[in-house]
Design a protein around this motif. Structure first.
Motif, mmCIF file in Angstrom:
data_model
loop_
_atom_site.group_PDB
_atom_site.id
_atom_site.type_symbol
_atom_site.label_atom_id
_atom_site.label_comp_id
_atom_site.label_asym_id
_atom_site.label_seq_id
_atom_site.Cartn_x
_atom_site.Cartn_y
_atom_site.Cartn_z
ATOM 1 N N LYS A 46 -4.958 -7.923 -7.601
ATOM 2 C CA LYS A 46 -5.685 -6.650 -7.545
ATOM 3 C C LYS A 46 -4.655 -5.536 -7.428
ATOM 4 O O LYS A 46 -3.959 -5.442 -6.427
ATOM 5 C CB LYS A 46 -6.590 -6.604 -6.301
ATOM 6 N N CYS A 47 -4.563 -4.738 -8.482
ATOM 7 C CA CYS A 47 -3.602 -3.647 -8.447
ATOM 8 C C CYS A 47 -4.293 -2.377 -8.894
ATOM 9 O O CYS A 47 -5.108 -2.402 -9.809
ATOM 10 C CB CYS A 47 -2.442 -3.900 -9.399
ATOM 11 N N SER A 48 -3.975 -1.290 -8.251
ATOM 12 C CA SER A 48 -4.523 -0.038 -8.742
ATOM 13 C C SER A 48 -3.544 1.078 -8.456
ATOM 14 O O SER A 48 -2.726 0.983 -7.552
ATOM 15 C CB SER A 48 -5.858 0.263 -8.076
ATOM 16 N N HIS A 49 -3.621 2.101 -9.262
ATOM 17 C CA HIS A 49 -2.786 3.266 -9.003
ATOM 18 C C HIS A 49 -3.543 4.502 -9.442
ATOM 19 O O HIS A 49 -4.428 4.440 -10.294
ATOM 20 C CB HIS A 49 -1.464 3.155 -9.757
ATOM 21 N N PRO A 90 3.525 6.470 -12.478
ATOM 22 C CA PRO A 90 3.355 5.128 -11.940
ATOM 23 C C PRO A 90 3.812 4.135 -13.011
ATOM 24 O O PRO A 90 3.590 4.357 -14.193
ATOM 25 C CB PRO A 90 1.839 5.014 -11.744
ATOM 26 N N GLN A 91 4.489 3.088 -12.564
ATOM 27 C CA GLN A 91 4.973 2.095 -13.530
ATOM 28 C C GLN A 91 4.638 0.704 -12.995
ATOM 29 O O GLN A 91 5.328 0.199 -12.127
ATOM 30 C CB GLN A 91 6.489 2.223 -13.650
ATOM 31 N N ASN A 117 0.847 -1.180 0.000
ATOM 32 C CA ASN A 117 0.000 0.000 0.000
ATOM 33 C C ASN A 117 0.888 1.237 0.000
ATOM 34 O O ASN A 117 1.712 1.385 0.889
ATOM 35 C CB ASN A 117 -0.849 -0.020 1.273
ATOM 36 N N GLU A 118 0.700 2.091 -0.970
ATOM 37 C CA GLU A 118 1.619 3.223 -1.112
ATOM 38 C C GLU A 118 0.861 4.528 -1.276
ATOM 39 O O GLU A 118 -0.058 4.630 -2.083
ATOM 40 C CB GLU A 118 2.507 2.985 -2.340
ATOM 41 N N ALA A 120 -1.923 -4.725 -4.616
ATOM 42 C CA ALA A 120 -0.941 -3.642 -4.638
ATOM 43 C C ALA A 120 -1.637 -2.335 -4.988
ATOM 44 O O ALA A 120 -2.273 -2.230 -6.039
ATOM 45 C CB ALA A 120 0.159 -3.950 -5.649
ATOM 46 N N PHE A 121 -1.544 -1.384 -4.082
ATOM 47 C CA PHE A 121 -2.197 -0.099 -4.322
ATOM 48 C C PHE A 121 -1.191 1.036 -4.238
ATOM 49 O O PHE A 121 -0.293 1.006 -3.413
ATOM 50 C CB PHE A 121 -3.323 0.125 -3.306
ATOM 51 N N GLN A 122 -1.401 1.995 -5.101
ATOM 52 C CA GLN A 122 -0.476 3.124 -5.132
ATOM 53 C C GLN A 122 -1.234 4.404 -5.434
ATOM 54 O O GLN A 122 -2.117 4.416 -6.288
ATOM 55 C CB GLN A 122 0.553 2.891 -6.235
#
Ligand SMILES: Nc1ncnc2c1ncn2[C@@H]1O[C@H](COP(=O)(O)OP(=O)(O)OP(=O)(O)O)[C@@H](O)[C@H]1O
Ligand SMILES: [Mg+2]
Lengths: 250, 432
Positions: free
Chosen positions: B369-372, B359-360, B310-311, B340-342
């Motif tokens: 589950k990833c989001s940015h 974001p990369q 978590n970022e 992974a969240f950003q």
């Protein structure tokens, strides 16, 4: 207390207010009604000092001061309060904290010392009770995640805390359930005195059953086209705006 | 000789310095030589270097530099940087451990703090040192590995739970231009728990200081580690700060990076999640003004399944300053069920300020589950008006809103009240 003369205001080059005249004395309650888009919120925003609007003509005096010359914060410090039609959410800013800052800046403007923490808490409790605002809401971030009705109630809570001379309530009744309407209106009535004045903007007679106006104005197409006693609101409710349109020949 | 030196590039000077001083460096000559070669291959980054294109490294490293400083700080100056009420204090003065000012006697059971020269024979040190920060992946890792001096090795034994935070104070004050390569290694064994605060201060600078610091952190299974970086460099101070973390199964690591001043600050925070059921938290706040340049590069490398990262990085950019956020997230093929969240949010207060945000995400697993999200905006005029309509001056309305924006990061500090209060005060002052 408030004297608006031939007020013209436009936004992005489009004229919205086209010569508004209005006199409000201390101790009075005025209602402003009028169809959607007629300029009611524009009028309140201009009075509160929103800079997006350009006043092209006319004057506004508030307790002998040229209101239009004042910064928005100085208008508030002089005692003008606007309960917003659409209160904004401000995450990260606590209601209580911001009210404390507001109160103390208003006091500093009047040359008064900051309020004692104890006195502030007493006032907080008292006013919370007045509008029956949940203590949890009072300590949360300003309007963040509040329901529509809670936001409106919070506006009146702020009004109660700041004790303004002139309060403009822009559709404070919309979004309130029947009980909330009664409570909020009851709060407003308790805040009413011979020294302050209230302008209520509304679409519904319902609210005016509780907050009984001395005068009802109809704002239509940027102008007050008709003023009358409280019965005017009843007539409007019955006939709709068509009869006004006919009368002003629109 | 003089003339010759003037025409030499910074890279040549660094190589020459290494050759002339390598015999006085006490350990690991072979490793250092490899690192120098890696440095030489990569060279000083310039505007064309993809990873460093927003920071003018060449400019900050221009001129002649010394590699150590004998300038001594007064006890009072050092004391003024101790903002935690109760902490185990490790002072690193001009890149060197200062045992007099440090408070490392009678350490709690399971905690060991050694200087690097004391640590060279330590089993755990040799097992982990330089195993995570790859000299071929980054030029400043290479440079640091070649020149590393000073610094400390901190070891937490299995199941050691240290209640008192460890405050590593990096303080420098130089009278001629100086490059410092400080290196720390922190090893937290299984089930251990600890909180580190690393603060970077420059005081009384009469010349440029260029600090290239590297901290490797090993978080073994089930360990819980909080790591805070507080950066208070002054206008003549440039800082490259690399934190290389490796986490094992079921561990929790959180990093907070607060960049409050400095002419150039580049943070590289690299976390490798090398186990299952790991939690990683990355929080950053940068407040830039003047001509400051702040660049945060983070890398979260999910290598195994069932981990969460978590970022949240937030910045307020004033004047002609510039801020960069580059957040890499790798989700490797094996790392199924990764969350992974950003998020990167910025407020740009001036027309002359710059924000670069990138974001990369590279995702090679399918069940994740990833989001940015990124956003850059000005302070909201509707909110400012609302507050002014209640009697707040424009200045206090803005201050309140900036504070609210920053508080999301600030309030993610849990259980460190005096650190929270210190930062709160520092941040409030900045908004005055
Ligand atoms: N930025 C703008 N540019 C052009 N027209 C605008 C702008 N902002 C508002 N208006 C117009 O001004 C008019 C008056 O709006 P205002 O909000 O004052 O109406 P209102 O009487 O409060 O209506 P309602 O009862 O729906 O609240 C509307 O026609 C609206 O579309
Ligand atoms: Mg309206």
């Amino acid at each position: 207390m408030l004297s608006i003369k031939n007020l013209h205001a436009s936004i992005d080059g489009k004229e919205i207010l086209k010569g508004v005249n209005l006199e409000v004395k201390a101790g009075e309650i005025h209602a402003i009604m009028g169809p959607n888009g007629s300029g009611k919120s524009t009028l309140s925003a201009v009075l509160a000092g929103r800079e997006d609007y350009e006043v092209t003509e006319g004057s506004v005096t508030f307790n002998e001061k040229d209101l239009l010359e004042l910064l928005p914060e100085d208008r508030a410090r002089e005692g003008v309060f606007l309960a917003f039609q659409y209160p904004v959410e401000i995450p990260g800013v606590s209601n209580v904290n911001f009210l404390k800052i507001a109160l103390n800046e208003i006091r500093a403007y009047k040359g008064l010392e900051p309020m004692e923490a104890k006195d502030f808490l007493v006032r907080l409790k008292e006013k919370q009770k007045l509008v029956e605002l949940d203590g949890k809401l009072a300590s949360r971030s300003v309007n963040e995640g509040f329901s529509g009705g809670e936001k409106k109630r919070n506006e009146i809570f702020q009004m109660a805390m700041l004790e303004p001379k002139l309060s403009i309530l822009d559709e404070t009744d919309s979004g309130l359930d029947i009980d909330a309407l009664r409570i909020v209106a009851g709060g407003v009535n308790k805040l009413k005195s011979k020294d302050n004045a209230i302008i209520v903007i509304t679409h519904y007679q319902r609210l005016l059953d509780y907050i009984v106006p001395d005068v009802v104005h109809i704002l239509y197409n940027g102008k007050i086209v008709k003023s009358g006693p409280k019965e005017l609101a009843l007539e409007l409710e019955e006939k709709g705006y068509d009869f006004i349109k006919e009368q002003v020949g629109a | 000789m003089e003339a010759e030196l003037k025409t030499m590039t910074t890279k040549d000077k660094l190589i020459a310095e290494f050759e002339s001083s390598k015999n006085s460096l006490f350990d690991n000559i072979q490793l250092r030589e490899q690192a120098l070669e890696a440095f030489s291959k990569q060279g000083i980054p310039n505007r064309k270097s993809e990873e460093y294109k927003y920071v003018n490294i060449e400019l900050s490293m221009k001129g002649d530099f010394a590699f150590s400083s004998s300038k001594k700080l007064s006890a009072k100056q050092i004391e003024s940087t101790q903002f935690l009420k109760d902490a185990i204090i490790v002072v690193i003065e001009n890149g060197k451990f200062n045992s007099e000012s440090s408070k490392v006697n009678s350490l709690p059971k399971g905690l060991q703090i050694l200087t690097i020269s004391e640590a060279v024979s330590d089993e755990s040190y040799t097992k982990h040192y330089t195993k995570y920060a790859d000299i071929n992946s980054d030029v400043f890792i290479a440079l640091n590995t070649a020149f590393a001096s000073g610094g400390v090795f901190i070891h937490l034994a299995k199941s050691a739970v240290i209640e008192t935070p460890i405050h590593i104070i990096h303080i420098s004050s130089v009278s001629e231009n100086t490059i410092l390569n400080t290196r720390n290694l922190i090893v937290v064994e299984e089930n251990a728990q600890v909180q580190f605060v690393e603060s970077y201060e420059t005081v009384d600078l009469s010349a440029k200081s260029f600090t290239n610091t590297l901290t490797e952190i090993v978080v073994e299974a089930n360990a819980i580690v909080s790591h805070f970086k507080i950066q208070n460099e002054c206008e003549l101070g440039s800082l490259i700060s690399t934190t290389q973390v490796v986490q094992k199964g079921k561990s929790v690591f959180s990093n907070h990076t607060f960049t409050l001043s400095g002419s150039l600050v580049r943070n590289n925070l690299n976390i490798v999640l090398d186990g299952e059921h790991i939690e990683s938290h990355l929080n950053g706040l940068y407040l830039t003004n003047g001509n400051q340049v702040v660049d945060n590069h983070t890398l979260v490398d999910h290598r195994k399944p069932n981990c969460n990262s978590n970022e949240l990085y937030k910045g307020i950019i004033e004047d002609k300053s510039s801020a960069t956020f580059n957040g890499k997230i790798y989700v490797r093929k094996d790392a199924q069920k990764t969350n992974a969240f950003q998020s990167n949010k910025n407020i740009l207060l001036s027309d002359d300020g710059t924000i670069n945000t990138k974001p990369q995400l590279e995702i090679y697993a399918d069940d994740v589950k990833c989001s940015h999200g990124t956003s850059t905006g000005k302070l909201d005029v509707d909110k400012i008006f609302y507050l002014r309509a209640r009697g707040l001056s424009e200045a206090s309305a803005k201050k309140l809103l900036m504070h609210a924006f920053a508080s999301e990061v600030l309030d993610s500090i849990k259980g460190m009240e005096d650190l929270h209060n210190y930062l709160e005060e520092r941040i409030s002052k900045r908004f005055e």
